[in-house]
Design a protein around this motif. Structure first.
Motif, PDB file in Angstrom:
ATOM      1  N   PHE A 193       0.859  -1.194   0.000  1.00  0.00           N
ATOM      2  CA  PHE A 193       0.000   0.000   0.000  1.00  0.00           C
ATOM      3  C   PHE A 193       0.895   1.243   0.000  1.00  0.00           C
ATOM      4  N   MET A 194       0.706   2.084  -1.005  1.00  0.00           N
ATOM      5  CA  MET A 194       1.517   3.305  -1.106  1.00  0.00           C
ATOM      6  C   MET A 194       0.694   4.479  -0.597  1.00  0.00           C
ATOM      7  N   THR A 195       1.373   5.464   0.000  1.00  0.00           N
ATOM      8  CA  THR A 195       0.653   6.675   0.407  1.00  0.00           C
ATOM      9  C   THR A 195       1.224   7.881  -0.329  1.00  0.00           C
ATOM     10  N   GLY A 196       0.354   8.857  -0.546  1.00  0.00           N
ATOM     11  CA  GLY A 196       0.747  10.067  -1.253  1.00  0.00           C
ATOM     12  C   GLY A 196      -0.459  10.615  -1.981  1.00  0.00           C
ATOM     13  N   GLU A 197      -0.238  11.649  -2.768  1.00  0.00           N
ATOM     14  CA  GLU A 197      -1.320  12.209  -3.584  1.00  0.00           C
ATOM     15  C   GLU A 197      -1.252  11.560  -4.971  1.00  0.00           C
ATOM     16  N   GLU A 198      -2.435  11.336  -5.554  1.00  0.00           N
ATOM     17  CA  GLU A 198      -2.465  10.715  -6.889  1.00  0.00           C
ATOM     18  C   GLU A 198      -2.581  11.767  -7.979  1.00  0.00           C
ATOM     19  N   ALA A 199      -1.972  11.480  -9.116  1.00  0.00           N
ATOM     20  CA  ALA A 199      -2.101  12.353 -10.280  1.00  0.00           C
ATOM     21  C   ALA A 199      -1.914  11.494 -11.528  1.00  0.00           C
ATOM     22  N   SER A 200      -2.359  12.019 -12.648  1.00  0.00           N
ATOM     23  CA  SER A 200      -2.252  11.273 -13.911  1.00  0.00           C
ATOM     24  C   SER A 200      -1.365  12.022 -14.883  1.00  0.00           C
ATOM     25  N   TYR A 201      -0.607  11.247 -15.645  1.00  0.00           N
ATOM     26  CA  TYR A 201       0.314  11.808 -16.641  1.00  0.00           C
ATOM     27  C   TYR A 201       0.021  11.091 -17.958  1.00  0.00           C
ATOM     28  N   PHE A 202      -0.011  11.865 -19.032  1.00  0.00           N
ATOM     29  CA  PHE A 202      -0.346  11.292 -20.344  1.00  0.00           C
ATOM     30  C   PHE A 202       0.814  11.497 -21.307  1.00  0.00           C
ATOM     31  N   ALA A 203       1.057  10.486 -22.138  1.00  0.00           N
ATOM     32  CA  ALA A 203       2.063  10.620 -23.193  1.00  0.00           C
ATOM     33  C   ALA A 203       1.588   9.833 -24.396  1.00  0.00           C
TER      34      ALA A 203
END
Ligand code: AMP
Ligand code: GLY
Length: 433
Positions: A193-203
């Protein structure tokens, strides 16, 4: 040239909106081309000719392309890609935006992606891939609680269980091997289980050249404050300032580029859009998962900001010539989209509710993309869970948010609802800056 767009959601309405403006469809001094969509929706129908096609019948799709002089097929959703539609089209000499069946395993099999990350040295959660219940139960001993249990295959976003206790993890394993997610549950991946804020990156990549294609943050939970059950996404905004230029550089260098290299080295070059779900941990960005398509509704906010010709970019990707294009340009402004869903979603959504005053909403300045809508005797009605994507731009997330909710308030959709806090993390940060 003519385009065929496959899909029927808000993502596809946004793609259709940009594709309809492409120079490839409107060549100077020559007859304009045509945009077809299968099956499309009432919003797409204003931009394209909607056609009925069984996309699981690859020969029928090929025959349609040949009969209608299609120069580029754009596949919106993941299922036809995981099912090999892009391979069939490429085999018939038709240019298609979207990865091969083998490469689409990056979305279609979580275990495949984790193994690829190991080979390529990509930062991601520690994991175990297990093909039977006994070995999965035994592997749990290697992970602290909470632990994440995932069905390997496509499970409509429902195959991920964050287990807060050992018993929950064991139950999840029993459920998955017991067939709760059908064939998707033939194997499981157990993850740290990872903790942190999620974000999405597109390429976008043609297997060799990589074109960064923006960032976004979405809201998966149905309730305000990111509470309640998971959904396909209740709203999103782009760019995601939490992905600073430094972090974007790290994502490109440590995650995206090694993926593209590894896939090519493994003999399954990835062509299409790589949508990386990221956890921004104390140790830097880590990959949660890949999707092999644009996010829905993330695509809607990317398209609002894209300043270049989407048709040219997707065609270059499909024909392995991305190297000839310059980097894609996006407006500096923030785009934010609010999903209006039908009452009942993400359970059973109420169908048939009337929707009016979309013109009044767009008069406020943004775009309303259709997702699950239908035309019933000339009346626009709700016809799915997520129904409308109300999308606006602004100089900050707070401004884009205010503009999007002004549009929402102009819409007459009594059997619909939306979250009132899309973008809240960034709005909070903007208040303190
Ligand atoms: P996915 O369907 O793989 O996108 O997972 C759905 C959600 O589960 C993600 O957006 C995360 O919020 C969460 N999740 C998945 N894997 C992990 C992990 N290893 N650690 C923490 N959260 C996770
Ligand atoms: N909005 C999340 C997704 O498209 O998977």
């Amino acid at each position: 040239m003519n385009f065929l767009l496959i899909g029927s959601g808000g993502r596809e309405h946004a793609l259709a909106w940009k594709l309809a403006q492409s120079r490839l469809l409107h060549p100077e001094g020559r007859e304009a081309g045509k945009l077809y969509a299968a099956p499309g929706n009432p919003g797409i129908a204003e931009l394209a000719e909607c056609v009925k096609l069984d996309v699981t019948d690859h020969d029928a799709v090929i025959a349609f392309c040949n009969d209608h002089n299609i120069g580029l097929v754009v596949v919106g959703p993941e299922a036809p890609l995981v099912d090999g539609l892009a391979d069939s089209l490429r085999g018939a000499g038709i240019a298609v935006f979207g990865p091969s069946k083998e490469a689409a395993q990056l979305e279609g099999s979580k275990g495949f992606t984790k193994d690829m990350c190991t080979r390529a040295g990509i930062p991601t959660a520690a994991y175990a891939r297990c093909d039977d219940e006994a070995s999965a139960m035994a592997a749990l001993a290697d992970f602290p609680i909470p632990v994440v249990v995932k069905a390997d295959g496509l499970a409509a976003g429902k195959g991920v269980i964050i287990a807060e206790t050992l018993e929950q993890a064991q139950e999840a394993i029993r459920d998955i091997f017991g067939g709760m997610f059908g064939a998707a549950g033939a194997s499981v991946v157990i993850e740290e289980f990872m903790t942190g804020e999620e974000a999405s990156y597109f390429a976008i990549t043609d297997g060799a050249t990589i074109m960064p294609f923006g960032s976004a943050q979405d809201h998966k939970r149905v309730g305000e404050g990111d509470t309640g059950p998971n959904t396909g996404g209740m709203g999103a905004y782009s760019p995601a300032p939490v992905l600073t230029p430094m972090l974007r550089g790290q994502v490109l260098e440590r995650i995206i580029a090694p993926t593209v290299r590894q896939m090519a080295e493994d003999g399954m070059p990835y062509r299409g859009v790589l949508y990386a779900g990221l956890m921004l941990t104390d140790e830097g960005p880590k990959l949660i998962e890949y999707n092999c398509r644009f996010g829905d509704p993330e695509c809607q906010v990317l398209m609002m900001r894209l300043e270049d010709d989407l048709g040219e970019i997707l065609y270059a990707c499909a024909t392995n010539s991305l190297a000839k294009l310059r980097a894609a340009r996006f407006a500096d402004q923030t785009a934010l989209t609010v999903v209006m869903a039908a009452n009942g979603y993400p359970g059973t959504p109420e169908k048939g509710g009337a929707i009016n005053a979309l013109d009044a909403a767009e008069a406020e300045g943004g775009k309303v993309f259709h997702a699950g809508t239908a035309m019933n005797d000339g009346q626009l009605v709700a016809n799915g869970g997520r129904v409308l994507n109300v999308t606006a731009t602004g100089e900050s997330v707070s401004e884009a948010q205010a503009a999007a909710y002004a549009m929402v308030d102009a819409i007459d959709f009594p059997t619909g609802f939306c979250r009132r806090d899309i973008g809240w993390r960034e709005v909070e940060r903007e208040k303190t800056n």
